[in-house]
Design an enzyme around this catalytic site. Structure first.
Site, PDB file in Angstrom:
ATOM      1  N   TRP A 252      23.632  90.362  64.815  1.00  0.00           N
ATOM      2  CA  TRP A 252      24.664  90.307  65.857  1.00  0.00           C
ATOM      3  C   TRP A 252      25.247  91.677  66.224  1.00  0.00           C
ATOM      4  CZ3 TRP A 252      24.725  88.573  60.888  1.00  0.00           C
ATOM      5  CH2 TRP A 252      25.519  89.302  59.988  1.00  0.00           C
ATOM      6  N   HIS A 253      24.939  92.709  65.458  1.00  0.00           N
ATOM      7  CA  HIS A 253      25.569  94.017  65.706  1.00  0.00           C
ATOM      8  C   HIS A 253      24.667  94.872  66.620  1.00  0.00           C
ATOM      9  CE1 HIS A 253      28.167  97.515  64.349  1.00  0.00           C
ATOM     10  NE2 HIS A 253      27.132  98.135  64.900  1.00  0.00           N
TER      11      HIS A 253
ATOM     12  N   GLU B 129      42.648 100.109  61.671  1.00  0.00           N
ATOM     13  CA  GLU B 129      42.167  98.713  61.616  1.00  0.00           C
ATOM     14  C   GLU B 129      41.008  98.579  60.625  1.00  0.00           C
ATOM     15  OE1 GLU B 129      42.830  96.881  66.049  1.00  0.00           O
ATOM     16  OE2 GLU B 129      41.648  98.707  65.908  1.00  0.00           O
ATOM     17  N   GLN B 130      40.099  99.580  60.643  1.00  0.00           N
ATOM     18  CA  GLN B 130      38.967  99.547  59.723  1.00  0.00           C
ATOM     19  C   GLN B 130      39.451  99.681  58.274  1.00  0.00           C
ATOM     20  OE1 GLN B 130      35.895  98.815  60.590  1.00  0.00           O
ATOM     21  NE2 GLN B 130      35.180  98.875  58.464  1.00  0.00           N
TER      22      GLN B 130
ATOM     23  N   ALA C  35      32.381  98.587  56.045  1.00  0.00           N
ATOM     24  CA  ALA C  35      32.291 100.047  55.991  1.00  0.00           C
ATOM     25  C   ALA C  35      33.640 100.631  55.597  1.00  0.00           C
ATOM     26  CB  ALA C  35      31.879 100.584  57.344  1.00  0.00           C
TER      27      ALA C  35
ATOM     28  N   GLU D  41      21.952  92.778  60.332  1.00  0.00           N
ATOM     29  CA  GLU D  41      23.048  92.148  61.098  1.00  0.00           C
ATOM     30  C   GLU D  41      22.515  91.883  62.496  1.00  0.00           C
ATOM     31  OE1 GLU D  41      26.737  94.295  61.175  1.00  0.00           O
ATOM     32  OE2 GLU D  41      26.958  94.285  58.990  1.00  0.00           O
TER      33      GLU D  41
HETATM   34 ZN   LIG Z   1      29.377  95.007  63.732  1.00  0.00          ZN
END
Ligand SMILES: [Zn+2]
Length: 319
Positions: free
Chosen positions: A287-288, A202-203, A224, A285
Site C-alpha cells: 500500500w505504500h 507526528e512520526q 520508522a 508494504e
Molecule cells: Zn507508508
C-alpha cells in the site's frame, strides 16, 4: 696494394654500420620494453593478474586514478566479476570486496545492490543527512535522515473524494495522484488514501507509542524512527481500494495489480516491494507508494529496481 686498402676500408665501414644497426635495434627494443613497463597492462600483470584479466580491466577502467587505486589493493580476480555488473560503483569497490568475503553465498548482483544501498551497515548505525535539495527525488530510509525542521515541498490537502479526511501531500504528487485515481476509476477501482504526510513530531509520536507498547526492537520493525520516515517527505501515500483496505490482503487485490502495472505512468513507485526487504529495510508494504515523477518512475519500473538502488546509482554516483 691500393685495391686491398680500399677493400679493408669498405670492410671497416661495413662493420661500423652493422654495429650501429645492432645497437639501434637493441636500443629500440630496450626503449620499447621501458615504454611497456610504464603501461597499466604491464603493471597489472606484475601485480598478479593474467594478461587476459589485465586487458579486461583496462577495457573497464579508463581513468588513471582508478587504475592506481586498483594497484594499491591486493590482486583479486573477483573484481572482474564485479565490474561486469550494471550498477557497479567504483568508489564502493573495497566495500564490495569486504561484503563478498564475509558473505560467500551472496550473488555478485546482490553484493553490488546491498553495498550500493548501504545495507552492509546496520540499520540506524550509519546515519547520513539526506540531500534535501533534491525535491521529488529526496531519499529517506534507515540510513538517510531528514532534519527535524525539514520543510517539504508545498503541501496541499488531498480531496476527500480520493482520500480520508486530513491527508496532505506535496501538490505535484497530489495532482499526479488525482490523475492516477481517475485512471483506476475507469478500470472500476476506487482508490483511497489513508495515510500521507506526517511531520517529524507526528512520526515521533507514532514511533514512541509503538516503542512504549512493544519495545524498541519490535517498534523498529513496523515504524520508522523520526527523521527516517518517508512520510515526512510529503511524497508518500498509503493507498488502498474501497473494497480492500487490509494491510494483510491488499497485496492479493486487483487494485494492487493495477497499481503495479500502472502507477509508474503517473510518477508513483512501489517503495517496499516483496522480495526486496533486504535492500529497502522494510517488510513488503503493498500500500505504500512514493511519488518520484514520471521519468524516474519509468526507469525504476523498467529496470525493476528499488528507489534505494536508483538513488545510489543514478543520483549519488552521477553527482
Ligand atoms: Zn507508508
Amino acid at each position: 696494394m691500393d685495391k686491398l686498402k680500399e677493400n679493408k676500408k669498405i670492410l671497416y665501414i661495413g662493420i661500423v654500420v652493422l654495429i650501429l644497426i645492432v645497437v639501434g635495434i637493441v636500443g629500440i627494443k630496450f626503449y620499447k620494453d621501458y615504454q611497456y613497463k610504464q603501461t597499466y597492462e604491464y603493471k597489472l600483470v606484475e601485480h598478479g593478474y593474467t594478461l587476459e584479466e589485465a586487458k579486461k580491466l583496462l577495457d573497464f577502467y579508463q581513468k588513471p586514478e582508478q587504475l592506481e587505486n586498483l594497484l594499491s589493493m591486493e590482486k583479486n580476480s573477483y573484481i572482474l566479476e564485479l565490474v561486469q555488473e550494471k550498477y557497479y560503483i567504483h568508489s564502493n569497490l573495497s566495500r564490495y570486496l569486504e561484503y563478498a568475503s564475509n558473505n560467500k553465498e551472496a550473488s555478485t548482483k546482490d553484493v553490488i545492490a546491498i553495498v550500493n544501498v548501504n545495507a552492509d551497515y546496520k540499520y540506524y548505525e550509519h546515519d547520513i543527512p539526506t540531500d534535501t535539495s533534491l525535491g521529488i527525488l529526496i531519499n529517506v530510509n534507515k540510513y538517510y535522515t531528514l532534519p527535524e525542521d525539514f520543510e517539504p515541498l508545498e503541501i496541499s490537502d488531498i480531496s476527500i473524494r480520493y482520500s480520508y479526511e486530513g491527508n496532505r501531500i506535496s501538490s505535484e504528487a497530489n495532482d499526479a495522484y488525482v490523475s492516477m485515481w481517475n485512471a483506476a476509476q475507469k478500470s472500476g477501482l476506487t482508490l483511497i488514501v489513508n495515510s500521507s504526510y506526517r511531520d517529524f513530531k507526528e512520526q515521533e509520536d507514532v514511533y514512541n507509542s509503538k516503542k512504549a507498547s512493544l519495545g524498541q526492537k519490535e517498534a523498529d520493525k513496523i515504524a520508522a524512527r523520526p527523521g527516517h520516515s518517508e512520510h515526512q517527505t510529503g511524497l508518500s501515500i498509503d493507498v488502498f481500494e474501497m473494497s480492500n483496505q487490509s494491510t494483510a490482503t491488499f497485496k492479493d487485490s486487483e487494485a494492487y495489480t493495477w497499481l503495479k502495472d500502472n502507477a509508474y505512468l503517473y510518477g508513483f513507485i512501489e517503495r517496499y516491494p516483496e522480495g526486496k526487504e533486504y535492500l529497502t529495510g522494510y517488510s513488503a508494504e503493498a500500500w505504500h507508494w512514493r511519488y518520484v515523477g514520471e521519468e524516474v518512475a519509468k526507469i525504476i519500473h523498467q529496470e525493476n529496481i528499488t528507489f534505494d538502488e536508483y538513488y545510489a546509482y543514478y543520483i549519488e554516483n552521477q553527482a
